[in-house]
Write an enzyme that holds these catalytic residues in place. Structure first.
Site, PDB file in Angstrom:
ATOM      1  N   GLU A 118      35.958 -11.795  -3.616  1.00 24.79           N
ATOM      2  CA  GLU A 118      36.727 -12.174  -2.383  1.00 24.79           C
ATOM      3  C   GLU A 118      37.200 -13.591  -2.856  1.00 24.79           C
ATOM      4  O   GLU A 118      36.402 -14.670  -3.193  1.00 24.79           O
ATOM      5  CB  GLU A 118      35.934 -12.451  -1.109  1.00 24.79           C
ATOM      6  CG  GLU A 118      36.920 -12.443  -0.021  1.00 24.79           C
ATOM      7  CD  GLU A 118      37.280 -13.843   0.279  1.00 24.79           C
ATOM      8  OE1 GLU A 118      38.225 -14.566  -0.117  1.00 24.79           O
ATOM      9  OE2 GLU A 118      36.506 -14.629   1.080  1.00 24.79           O
ATOM     10  N   CYS A 177      40.513 -19.760   2.911  1.00 22.59           N
ATOM     11  CA  CYS A 177      41.236 -18.642   1.964  1.00 22.59           C
ATOM     12  C   CYS A 177      42.273 -17.663   2.632  1.00 22.59           C
ATOM     13  O   CYS A 177      43.159 -17.346   2.005  1.00 22.59           O
ATOM     14  CB  CYS A 177      40.002 -17.910   1.328  1.00 22.59           C
ATOM     15  SG  CYS A 177      39.117 -17.140   2.419  1.00 22.59           S
TER      16      CYS A 177
END
Length: 491
Positions: free
Chosen positions: A235, A269
């Protein structure tokens, strides 16, 4: 050469000393993985019901300790205490979902055996890998790694967790709360240190790695794991875009996008770093989002809404992106280079930024929002999809328009008339595409990410056609050939 055996944790806002933590060597990491191997056998052997009972007990401990962990998170990362509390609330909700749904998602289930397998009983189940290594980030030091830790534990794995060196105390506290709830075996352990400790975890005998961090570091993790064919979940970074249509609720869109871009000082993010707004409403949108950004309170005091930049090296990246955007013809409607006042960065809103500038192409990871004008929604989609990243996204429009736009975006996740809402839903998978990584946490996909499927075909009775044998005859082949030609002759 002196080997560093410990390091200090300090407040990014004040520089105040918080704690000292050990730097775990590869020897210490390997020892933790060996302990985890023993714990994994016990943990997997408990079965779904007993694991659920223990994980829910852990959840109760986390709820009891929520305020204390939130305060520690505030000290280590600088984020406001209420932001830390919200992060913990979300983590608890996800842990609850994983614990309660693991048996249903991963347990043994029958599947159709097909016409050629009419004499077979077909089933599939999902077994734990064994020991999972989790390398966590500093920006959301509980919620993000818990997307791997909680789901991996619910699937029956033991976990060795390497928290970020910028949030080590939070990671250690997380493991301590687990040990309070599950005292029999160390099914969750922490190893602490810098990048070398994470690299040692990748090279150890773990059965899978779950990594959250930058794309560059993710590539190094993959390279290390490739040596032993250890599977990885990555990720990585994002450059999330929001699209605002002419029929959007501009007030709601501005409020949401400002938070999506500036919340957690932009260190998210799935934060909104780009917004594409159709020409018809561009000026009105800019007025609203600029007014909101101007009112955001920045600092270390309790009433502040944005804290410091947690990782000092990121400050220069943020400054470079702002300066590059302005040098290339962009215009600051809120803030500018002077907004960078280490360790804080005040909100910056830029417009008319060229699409090939760093503020558009690279992850800024600060409270900087680029808003560019587009003529049509088709142009907005094209620009949103032009990034090498593909993590999250957002669409603000009327109901019919919004759904159609969401389906066209090349991102792993999309919020419609909101930002980051996909992360709050435990049953939705979370993850990206392109250079944002691969694999999924959360939801049923997140549980299966930490389990290996086992297919079982049991013969209920002998087939009249002896197909899988060297004694097979032309007569045995007659029936399957007739069936195949009859059922599959047309496209």
């Amino acid at each position: 050469m002196t080997v560093q055996t410990s390091f200090e944790s300090r407040s990014p806002a004040t520089g105040e000393f918080l704690a000292r933590h050990r730097v775990d060597s590869s020897v210490a990491v390997d020892a933790a993985v060996r302990r985890a191997r023993v714990a994994a056998d016990w943990w997997a052997g408990l079965g779904f019901t007993d694991r659920r009972r223990r994980l829910l007990r852990w959840k109760h401990v986390l709820v009891r300790e929520l305020d204390g962990i939130a305060e520690l998170m505030h000290q280590e990362t600088g984020k406001p205490v209420d932001d830390a509390r919200l992060e913990l609330v979300l983590a608890v909700d996800h842990l609850d979902w994983a614990a309660k749904h693991a048996g249903q998602v991963l347990g043994l289930r029958r599947v159709p055996s097909g016409l050629l397998g009419f004499n077979l009983a077909a089933s599939v189940r999902y077994l734990p890998f064994g020991v999972v290594g989790v390398i966590g980030p500093w920006n959301y030091p509980v919620f993000t790694p818990m997307g791997s830790i909680g789901y991996a534990l619910a699937a029956g794995n033991a976990v060795v967790f390497k928290p970020s060196e910028f949030a080590t105390g939070v990671g250690v506290r997380l493991v301590e709360t687990f040990a309070e709830a599950v005292h029999e075996q160390p099914a969750l352990q922490a190893v602490t240190g810098f990048g070398d400790t994470g690299a040692a975890l990748c090279r150890s005998a773990v059965d899978k790695i779950g990594f959250t961090g930058s794309t560059a570091t993710g590539k190094r993790v993959m390279a290390a794991c490739a040596q032993s064919l250890t599977p990885v979940l990555i990720e990585a970074g994002g450059k999330d875009a929001a699209i605002v249509a002419a029929d959007a609720d501009l007030g709601a869109a501005a409020e949401a996008i400002a938070f999506g871009a500036m919340g957690n000082a932009g260190q998210t993010c799935v934060g909104i770093e780009r917004a594409y707004v159709v020409d018809a409403v561009f000026d009105r949108f800019i007025e609203r989002v600029a007014a909101i950004a101007d009112r955001i309170r920045v600092g270390a005091e309790p009433q502040a809404q944005l804290g410091p930049i947690t990782m000092p090296a990121q400050v220069s990246v943020i400054r470079r992106h702002i300066e590059d955007a302005i040098a290339r013809g962009g215009r600051a409607v809120v803030g500018g280079p002077e907004s960078v006042r280490p360790p804080f960065v005040h909100p910056v809103v830029l417009v008319d930024v060229p699409e090939d500038s760093e503020a558009i192409t690279e992850e800024t990871f600060g409270p900087v929002l680029v808003v560019n004008r587009v003529r049509t929604l088709d142009e907005a989609v094209d620009r949103a999809n032009s990034s090498r990243y593909g993590l999250g996204s957002a669409v603000f429009a009327g109901r019919r328009t919004a759904t159609a736009l969401a389906h066209r975006l090349h991102a792993g996740m999309t919020s419609v008339n909101g930002v980051q809402s996909f992360a709050t839903v435990p049953s939705l998978p979370f993850g990206g595409t392109r250079e944002s990584g691969f694999g999924r946490i959360h939801g049923a996909d997140g549980l299966r990410e930490f389990a290996r499927p086992q297919a079982i075909a049991r013969q209920r009775f002998r087939s009249p056609a002896n197909l899988l044998s060297f004694a097979r005859t032309a007569r045995d082949m007659r029936v399957p050939m007739l069936l195949t030609r009859s059922l599959h002759k047309r496209g």
